[in-house]
Design a protein around this motif. Structure first.
Motif, mmCIF file in Angstrom:
data_model
loop_
_atom_site.group_PDB
_atom_site.id
_atom_site.type_symbol
_atom_site.label_atom_id
_atom_site.label_comp_id
_atom_site.label_asym_id
_atom_site.label_seq_id
_atom_site.Cartn_x
_atom_site.Cartn_y
_atom_site.Cartn_z
ATOM 1 N N SER A 25 0.839 -1.195 0.000
ATOM 2 C CA SER A 25 0.000 0.000 0.000
ATOM 3 C C SER A 25 0.872 1.242 0.000
ATOM 4 O O SER A 25 2.101 1.179 0.097
ATOM 5 C CB SER A 25 -0.930 -0.006 1.215
ATOM 6 N N ASP A 26 0.242 2.412 -0.027
ATOM 7 C CA ASP A 26 0.980 3.674 -0.076
ATOM 8 C C ASP A 26 1.743 3.940 1.221
ATOM 9 O O ASP A 26 2.831 4.515 1.200
ATOM 10 C CB ASP A 26 0.019 4.826 -0.361
ATOM 11 N N ARG A 27 1.182 3.546 2.372
ATOM 12 C CA ARG A 27 1.838 3.798 3.641
ATOM 13 C C ARG A 27 1.418 2.751 4.664
ATOM 14 O O ARG A 27 0.318 2.192 4.596
ATOM 15 C CB ARG A 27 1.529 5.201 4.148
ATOM 16 N N LEU A 28 2.302 2.514 5.621
ATOM 17 C CA LEU A 28 2.076 1.555 6.693
ATOM 18 C C LEU A 28 1.936 2.284 8.023
ATOM 19 O O LEU A 28 2.728 3.175 8.329
ATOM 20 C CB LEU A 28 3.243 0.566 6.807
ATOM 21 N N PRO A 29 0.941 1.923 8.873
ATOM 22 C CA PRO A 29 0.842 2.538 10.202
ATOM 23 C C PRO A 29 1.833 1.884 11.156
ATOM 24 O O PRO A 29 1.921 0.655 11.248
ATOM 25 C CB PRO A 29 -0.604 2.243 10.615
ATOM 26 N N LEU A 30 2.600 2.694 11.853
ATOM 27 C CA LEU A 30 3.515 2.201 12.884
ATOM 28 C C LEU A 30 2.882 2.520 14.232
ATOM 29 O O LEU A 30 2.782 3.683 14.631
ATOM 30 C CB LEU A 30 4.888 2.864 12.748
ATOM 31 N N ARG A 31 2.448 1.473 14.943
ATOM 32 C CA ARG A 31 1.653 1.637 16.155
ATOM 33 C C ARG A 31 2.463 1.312 17.413
ATOM 34 O O ARG A 31 3.426 0.541 17.360
ATOM 35 C CB ARG A 31 0.407 0.739 16.096
ATOM 36 N N ALA A 32 2.030 1.894 18.534
ATOM 37 C CA ALA A 32 2.661 1.604 19.833
ATOM 38 C C ALA A 32 2.232 0.220 20.295
ATOM 39 O O ALA A 32 1.039 -0.082 20.335
ATOM 40 C CB ALA A 32 2.257 2.654 20.859
ATOM 41 N N ALA A 33 3.204 -0.608 20.624
ATOM 42 C CA ALA A 33 2.889 -1.966 21.074
ATOM 43 C C ALA A 33 2.307 -1.975 22.482
ATOM 44 O O ALA A 33 1.509 -2.851 22.819
ATOM 45 C CB ALA A 33 4.138 -2.831 21.015
ATOM 46 N N VAL A 34 2.704 -1.017 23.329
ATOM 47 C CA VAL A 34 2.216 -0.937 24.712
ATOM 48 C C VAL A 34 1.931 0.521 25.040
ATOM 49 O O VAL A 34 2.393 1.442 24.347
ATOM 50 C CB VAL A 34 3.254 -1.502 25.708
ATOM 51 N N SER A 35 1.174 0.718 26.080
ATOM 52 C CA SER A 35 0.982 2.075 26.597
ATOM 53 C C SER A 35 2.228 2.482 27.372
ATOM 54 O O SER A 35 2.805 1.675 28.107
ATOM 55 C CB SER A 35 -0.250 2.128 27.499
ATOM 56 N N GLY A 36 2.639 3.719 27.224
ATOM 57 C CA GLY A 36 3.849 4.170 27.908
ATOM 58 C C GLY A 36 4.134 5.623 27.629
ATOM 59 O O GLY A 36 3.259 6.395 27.234
ATOM 60 N N ARG A 37 5.390 5.980 27.815
ATOM 61 C CA ARG A 37 5.832 7.356 27.633
ATOM 62 C C ARG A 37 7.036 7.354 26.702
ATOM 63 O O ARG A 37 7.914 6.501 26.813
ATOM 64 C CB ARG A 37 6.193 7.979 28.983
ATOM 65 N N VAL A 38 7.057 8.315 25.771
ATOM 66 C CA VAL A 38 8.140 8.385 24.799
ATOM 67 C C VAL A 38 9.416 8.835 25.493
ATOM 68 O O VAL A 38 9.437 9.872 26.161
ATOM 69 C CB VAL A 38 7.778 9.353 23.650
ATOM 70 N N LEU A 39 10.469 8.031 25.339
ATOM 71 C CA LEU A 39 11.761 8.378 25.920
ATOM 72 C C LEU A 39 12.624 9.177 24.963
ATOM 73 O O LEU A 39 13.212 10.192 25.329
ATOM 74 C CB LEU A 39 12.510 7.106 26.334
ATOM 75 N N SER A 40 12.719 8.726 23.727
ATOM 76 C CA SER A 40 13.572 9.398 22.745
ATOM 77 C C SER A 40 13.029 9.139 21.348
ATOM 78 O O SER A 40 12.391 8.113 21.089
ATOM 79 C CB SER A 40 15.019 8.888 22.845
ATOM 80 N N VAL A 41 13.286 10.090 20.456
ATOM 81 C CA VAL A 41 12.887 9.983 19.047
ATOM 82 C C VAL A 41 14.093 10.400 18.207
ATOM 83 O O VAL A 41 14.302 11.587 17.947
ATOM 84 C CB VAL A 41 11.669 10.885 18.731
#
Length: 380
Positions: free
Chosen positions: A201-217
């Motif tokens: 497809s045109d794009r793939l969704p990248l989803r969070a596997a668990v609930s949490g807090r973002v540490l680094s990007v």
């Protein structure tokens, strides 16, 4: 006549003598005299030949002496540390790119460090960068999987019919390992087929596997990433670490226990020096059984930790007020040996707050004076 005059003169002289005898006396009521009687004096503490003090019970009450049983195992100095709540690194999860492609921000914006996310939320979109040959190969794999799924469906149906026949004949419905194997294979093939179909497809969704807090990007929207490359790191909000900065050499080795203000027990992970050499960094982890309570503190929040410290080598811990500084620079602890006898134990030194005393003179079970020790020392 002379006899009467002599009797009269004798009576006057007698009255004058009685009056002079009472001159200067104050007559009091017997009850008033009892009230005005002075109180019996309290015996002062007496120093005995062995150096101990004999202190009567009335004098003990007058000095307001208080004692408590001493134990080297239970008594420790307590110190408060200010710490920052941070996620435990070993509980962090990395979101990786399933394949090569270009990143796109979701509708809610690009995730930022510290942001809370829920399981299943779209954190980024990936536009696959596939060549024509890769597209053709994936379409061929999808077709092969579709054929295999048809065969598995037939096998599942046949095994199910055999199980039903066994039940009708009075047998058991369980124990058919083949049907369980076919069902597991079918689930795996369907997941593989769906993943390949999404990649076309045109794009793939990248989803969070668990609930949490973002540490680094470490990446940004529009970046081209390779398959397996980490895109961001999520922390489990219930797995918290507490970091405290201090300037006390050897503090980590003296910590016997650590607790939060609510009594929750923490585990000392370790100590490391600061890069500029100005102090040390202590790390405490909340055990797995306590993660729910610790998770109420978000990353970056400040917490107070109470740490119990073991005495320094060659020292014992005593309650504040028990150790009295002596004239020679040392210290004294008073031990209540008998009902009216107090014994002074000589110490090498006392700390400023009277908590740690350099000595090994005390024995578990000794009753030491915690209030009024300084008053006893005045009678030595």
């Amino acid at each position: 006549m002379n006899g009467k005059r002599i009797a009269l003169i004798s009576g006057v002289l007698l009255l004058s003598t009685v009056a002079l005898a009472h001159d200067g006396e104050v007559h009091r009521d017997p009850a008033d005299a009892a009230t005005a009687a002075p109180a019996a004096p309290v015996d002062r503490p007496q120093r005995l030949a062995d150096g101990s003090l004999q202190v009567s019970k009335p004098m003990q009450r007058l000095l307001k002496l208080r004692t408590e049983r001493w134990s080297s195992a239970t008594l420790a100095a307590v110190q408060t540390l200010v710490a920052e709540a941070r996620p435990q690194p070993e509980f962090a999860l990395d979101l990786v790119a399933p394949e090569r492609g270009r990143l796109e921000a979701p509708d809610g914006g690009w995730p930022l460090p510290g942001q809370a996310v829920k399981a299943g939320a779209v954190l980024a979109w990936l536009h696959p960068q596939l060549s024509q040959q890769e597209i053709a190969e994936r379409r061929a794999k999808i077709a092969t999987l579709e054929q295999q799924l048809v065969i598995i469906d037939v096998n599942v149906e046949r095994q199910q019919m055999q199980s039903d026949a066994a039940v009708a004949a009075g047998g058991s419905a369980g124990g058919n390992i083949w049907i369980e194997k076919y069902l597991a294979d079918r689930d795996a093939m369907r997941a593989n087929r769906d993943l390949l179909a999404q990649s076309l497809s045109d794009r793939l969704p990248l989803r969070a596997a668990v609930s949490g807090r973002v540490l680094s990007v470490p990446v940004s929207p529009g970046a081209i990433v390779e398959a397996g490359q980490p895109l961001l790191r999520l922390a489990d909000p219930n797995a918290v670490q507490f970091v405290a900065i201090h300037q006390q050499p050897g503090l980590a080795g003296r910590i016997a226990a650590a607790h939060l203000a609510d009594g929750q027990t923490l585990r000392l992970r370790g100590e490391e020096p600061l890069a500029d050499g100005s102090g040390w960094r202590l790390r405490f982890d909340a055990p797995a059984s306590a993660h729910v309570g610790a998770g109420q503190l978000a990353s970056g929040q400040i917490a107070s930790l109470r740490v119990s410290l073991k005495p320094l080598p060659g020292t014992v811990a005593v309650p504040p007020g028990a150790c009295v500084r002596s004239d020679d620079g040392g210290g004294i602890v008073w031990v209540h040996r008998e009902a009216e006898r107090y014994e002074a134990r000589k110490l090498a030194s006392c700390s400023g707050d009277g908590v740690l005393a350099t000595s090994l003179a005390l024995v578990d079970g000794d009753r030491i004076v915690t209030e009024g020790a300084a008053l006893l020392s005045q009678y030595r």
